[in-house]
Design a protein around this motif. Structure first.
Motif, PDB file in Angstrom:
ATOM      1  N   ILE A 134       0.858  -1.188   0.000  1.00  0.00           N
ATOM      2  CA  ILE A 134       0.000   0.000   0.000  1.00  0.00           C
ATOM      3  C   ILE A 134       0.891   1.234   0.000  1.00  0.00           C
ATOM      4  CG2 ILE A 134      -1.589   1.375   1.418  1.00  0.00           C
ATOM      5  CD1 ILE A 134      -2.834  -1.258   2.367  1.00  0.00           C
ATOM      6  N   TYR A 135       0.555   2.205  -0.863  1.00  0.00           N
ATOM      7  CA  TYR A 135       1.241   3.494  -0.895  1.00  0.00           C
ATOM      8  C   TYR A 135       0.160   4.572  -0.865  1.00  0.00           C
ATOM      9  CZ  TYR A 135       4.238   7.370  -2.254  1.00  0.00           C
ATOM     10  OH  TYR A 135       4.914   8.563  -2.278  1.00  0.00           O
ATOM     11  N   VAL A 136       0.119   5.372   0.211  1.00  0.00           N
ATOM     12  CA  VAL A 136      -0.938   6.364   0.386  1.00  0.00           C
ATOM     13  C   VAL A 136      -0.632   7.626  -0.420  1.00  0.00           C
ATOM     14  CG1 VAL A 136      -2.131   7.847   2.053  1.00  0.00           C
ATOM     15  CG2 VAL A 136      -1.597   5.481   2.650  1.00  0.00           C
ATOM     16  N   LEU A 137      -1.646   8.058  -1.202  1.00  0.00           N
ATOM     17  CA  LEU A 137      -1.547   9.265  -2.019  1.00  0.00           C
ATOM     18  C   LEU A 137      -2.185  10.469  -1.332  1.00  0.00           C
ATOM     19  CD1 LEU A 137      -2.624   7.578  -5.359  1.00  0.00           C
ATOM     20  CD2 LEU A 137      -0.296   8.256  -4.710  1.00  0.00           C
ATOM     21  N   GLU A 138      -3.407  10.278  -0.813  1.00  0.00           N
ATOM     22  CA  GLU A 138      -4.159  11.370  -0.171  1.00  0.00           C
ATOM     23  C   GLU A 138      -4.896  10.836   1.045  1.00  0.00           C
ATOM     24  OE1 GLU A 138      -6.985  12.734  -3.046  1.00  0.00           O
ATOM     25  OE2 GLU A 138      -5.464  13.177  -4.530  1.00  0.00           O
ATOM     26  N   GLY A 139      -4.929  11.643   2.105  1.00  0.00           N
ATOM     27  CA  GLY A 139      -5.655  11.268   3.309  1.00  0.00           C
ATOM     28  C   GLY A 139      -4.806  10.409   4.227  1.00  0.00           C
ATOM     29  N   ARG A 140      -5.428  10.046   5.342  1.00  0.00           N
ATOM     30  CA  ARG A 140      -4.744   9.192   6.314  1.00  0.00           C
ATOM     31  C   ARG A 140      -5.518   7.887   6.421  1.00  0.00           C
ATOM     32  NH1 ARG A 140      -2.753  11.086  11.608  1.00  0.00           N
ATOM     33  NH2 ARG A 140      -4.776  10.301  12.156  1.00  0.00           N
ATOM     34  N   PHE A 160      -5.220   5.465  -2.225  1.00  0.00           N
ATOM     35  CA  PHE A 160      -3.898   4.838  -2.186  1.00  0.00           C
ATOM     36  C   PHE A 160      -3.747   3.823  -3.305  1.00  0.00           C
ATOM     37  CE2 PHE A 160      -6.822   2.570   0.559  1.00  0.00           C
ATOM     38  CZ  PHE A 160      -6.592   1.233   0.285  1.00  0.00           C
ATOM     39  N   LEU A 161      -2.494   3.548  -3.622  1.00  0.00           N
ATOM     40  CA  LEU A 161      -2.162   2.481  -4.551  1.00  0.00           C
ATOM     41  C   LEU A 161      -2.039   1.208  -3.728  1.00  0.00           C
ATOM     42  CD1 LEU A 161       0.583   4.166  -6.734  1.00  0.00           C
ATOM     43  CD2 LEU A 161      -1.801   3.726  -7.338  1.00  0.00           C
ATOM     44  N   ASP A 162      -2.602   0.132  -4.246  1.00  0.00           N
ATOM     45  CA  ASP A 162      -2.557  -1.160  -3.572  1.00  0.00           C
ATOM     46  C   ASP A 162      -2.123  -2.184  -4.610  1.00  0.00           C
ATOM     47  OD1 ASP A 162      -3.035  -2.913  -1.349  1.00  0.00           O
ATOM     48  OD2 ASP A 162      -4.889  -3.557  -2.305  1.00  0.00           O
ATOM     49  N   VAL A 163      -1.030  -2.867  -4.328  1.00  0.00           N
ATOM     50  CA  VAL A 163      -0.538  -3.897  -5.233  1.00  0.00           C
ATOM     51  C   VAL A 163      -0.603  -5.218  -4.480  1.00  0.00           C
ATOM     52  CG1 VAL A 163       1.399  -4.708  -6.621  1.00  0.00           C
ATOM     53  CG2 VAL A 163       0.987  -2.249  -6.382  1.00  0.00           C
ATOM     54  N   ILE A 164      -1.307  -6.179  -5.082  1.00  0.00           N
ATOM     55  CA  ILE A 164      -1.460  -7.495  -4.465  1.00  0.00           C
ATOM     56  C   ILE A 164      -0.674  -8.498  -5.285  1.00  0.00           C
ATOM     57  CG2 ILE A 164      -3.088  -9.281  -3.754  1.00  0.00           C
ATOM     58  CD1 ILE A 164      -5.230  -7.078  -3.564  1.00  0.00           C
ATOM     59  N   LEU A 165       0.192  -9.236  -4.621  1.00  0.00           N
ATOM     60  CA  LEU A 165       0.995 -10.274  -5.280  1.00  0.00           C
ATOM     61  C   LEU A 165       0.504 -11.636  -4.832  1.00  0.00           C
ATOM     62  CD1 LEU A 165       4.505  -8.736  -4.612  1.00  0.00           C
ATOM     63  CD2 LEU A 165       3.260  -8.687  -6.740  1.00  0.00           C
ATOM     64  N   LEU A 173       3.235   0.555   3.137  1.00  0.00           N
ATOM     65  CA  LEU A 173       3.111  -0.579   4.041  1.00  0.00           C
ATOM     66  C   LEU A 173       3.114  -1.846   3.196  1.00  0.00           C
ATOM     67  CD1 LEU A 173       2.462  -1.698   6.932  1.00  0.00           C
ATOM     68  CD2 LEU A 173       0.044  -1.464   6.319  1.00  0.00           C
ATOM     69  N   TYR A 174       3.965  -2.795   3.540  1.00  0.00           N
ATOM     70  CA  TYR A 174       4.056  -4.078   2.839  1.00  0.00           C
ATOM     71  C   TYR A 174       3.750  -5.144   3.875  1.00  0.00           C
ATOM     72  CZ  TYR A 174       5.985  -7.409  -0.582  1.00  0.00           C
ATOM     73  OH  TYR A 174       6.151  -8.405  -1.502  1.00  0.00           O
ATOM     74  N   PHE A 175       2.818  -6.076   3.563  1.00  0.00           N
ATOM     75  CA  PHE A 175       2.460  -7.069   4.557  1.00  0.00           C
ATOM     76  C   PHE A 175       1.995  -8.365   3.918  1.00  0.00           C
ATOM     77  CE2 PHE A 175      -1.257  -4.465   3.765  1.00  0.00           C
ATOM     78  CZ  PHE A 175      -2.316  -5.352   3.716  1.00  0.00           C
ATOM     79  N   ASN A 176       1.955  -9.405   4.730  1.00  0.00           N
ATOM     80  CA  ASN A 176       1.454 -10.710   4.340  1.00  0.00           C
ATOM     81  C   ASN A 176      -0.075 -10.622   4.349  1.00  0.00           C
ATOM     82  OD1 ASN A 176       0.427 -13.350   4.409  1.00  0.00           O
ATOM     83  ND2 ASN A 176       2.232 -14.137   5.459  1.00  0.00           N
ATOM     84  N   SER A 177      -0.710 -10.847   3.203  1.00  0.00           N
ATOM     85  CA  SER A 177      -2.166 -10.689   3.079  1.00  0.00           C
ATOM     86  C   SER A 177      -2.947 -11.764   3.809  1.00  0.00           C
ATOM     87  CB  SER A 177      -2.576 -10.693   1.606  1.00  0.00           C
ATOM     88  OG  SER A 177      -1.943  -9.662   0.915  1.00  0.00           O
ATOM     89  N   GLU A 178      -2.266 -12.817   4.266  1.00  0.00           N
ATOM     90  CA  GLU A 178      -2.951 -13.840   5.051  1.00  0.00           C
ATOM     91  C   GLU A 178      -3.242 -13.346   6.461  1.00  0.00           C
ATOM     92  OE1 GLU A 178      -0.706 -17.473   4.764  1.00  0.00           O
ATOM     93  OE2 GLU A 178      -0.925 -17.528   2.582  1.00  0.00           O
ATOM     94  N   THR A 179      -2.575 -12.266   6.871  1.00  0.00           N
ATOM     95  CA  THR A 179      -2.857 -11.631   8.158  1.00  0.00           C
ATOM     96  C   THR A 179      -4.184 -10.895   8.024  1.00  0.00           C
ATOM     97  OG1 THR A 179      -0.492 -11.284   8.508  1.00  0.00           O
ATOM     98  CG2 THR A 179      -2.010 -10.003   9.892  1.00  0.00           C
TER      99      THR A 179
END
Length: 182
Positions: free
Chosen positions: A133-139, A177-182, A157-163
Motif C-alpha cells: 500500500i502506498y498512500v496518495l491522499e488522506g490518512r 492509495f495504490l494497492d498492489v497485491i501479489l 506498508l508491505y504485509f502478508n495478506s494472510e494476516t
C-alpha cells in the motif's frame, strides 16, 4: 445489479470447466464448501482475495473473472488517469484495476478509495499473497492482525495478506492509495 451476481456464474463455469466439485474447489482454496457455493450463487459479496485465489489456482486472468473479457496486451499496458477498470467488489471501497489490460499479470495493481468510518464498522479480510500500500491522499488506518497502523501520504506498508486486515479513512475524510497485491 451488484457485480458479484455477474461474477458468480463465471466462477461456476471455471470450476465446472476444470471438472472440480464445489468440495474439491473448497479444499484446494482452503475455504468451506458452503463459502464456495455462496460465492457461486451470487447471494454473497465476493472478496477480491477469493477472486485472486481462484484466478491463480485455475490459471484464469482476474480481469476475465471480474469482467468476462480477456486482457490482450502482453508487452505493456498504459492506463490513463481516470480510466482504471472499476471493480465493484465491495460496497464501501472504490477499486480501480490499473493492470486489467495486461495478459499474464503476476501482480494486481489497484487505485483504491476508502471512506472514513468508525472502528466498529471495519471489516477484516485475509487472502493468500502479499500486499503493498502506498498512500496518495488522506490518512489510512490499517488494522493488521488487530493492531492499528496509521499510514499517511507518502508512507508505504508491505504485509502478508494472510494476516487479517481492515481499512478505513481517518479524520472524517476518504483516503486514496495504490494497492498492489501479489
Amino acid at each position: 445489479m451488484e457485480q458479484y451476481k455477474e461474477i458468480a456464474p463465471r466462477l461456476v463455469g471455471v470450476r465446472e470447466g476444470i471438472g472440480w466439485t464445489p468440495k474439491e474447489m473448497a479444499d484446494l482454496l482452503g475455504v468451506t464448501e458452503e463459502k464456495v457455493l455462496a460465492f457461486e450463487s451470487g447471494t454473497m459479496e465476493i472478496p477480491v482475495g477469493y477472486l485472486l485465489d481462484v484466478s491463480r489456482l485455475c490459471r484464469v486472468d482476474l480481469t476475465t473473472l471480474i469482467s468476462g473479457r480477456e486482457p490482450h496486451l502482453k508487452s505493456y499496458s498504459l492506463v490513463r488517469r481516470n480510466e482504471g477498470f472499476s471493480v465493484d467488489r465491495r460496497k464501501d471501497y472504490d477499486y480501480k484495476s490499473l493492470g486489467y489490460k495486461f495478459a499474464g499479470r503476476e501482480m494486481e495493481p489497484f487505485l483504491i478509495e476508502v471512506p472514513p468510518k468508525s472502528g466498529e464498522d471495519m471489516t477484516e479480510t485475509a487472502h493468500r499473497g502479499q500486499e503493498f500500500i502506498y498512500v496518495l491522499e488522506g490518512r489510512l488506518e490499517v488494522r493488521l492482525g488487530g493492531e492499528p497502523i496509521i499510514v499517511e501520504p507518502g508512507d508505504s506498508l508491505y504485509f502478508n495478506s494472510e494476516t487479517p486486515h481492515a481499512l478505513r479513512g481517518l479524520d472524517g475524510k476518504p483516503v486514496r492509495f495504490l494497492d498492489v497485491i501479489l
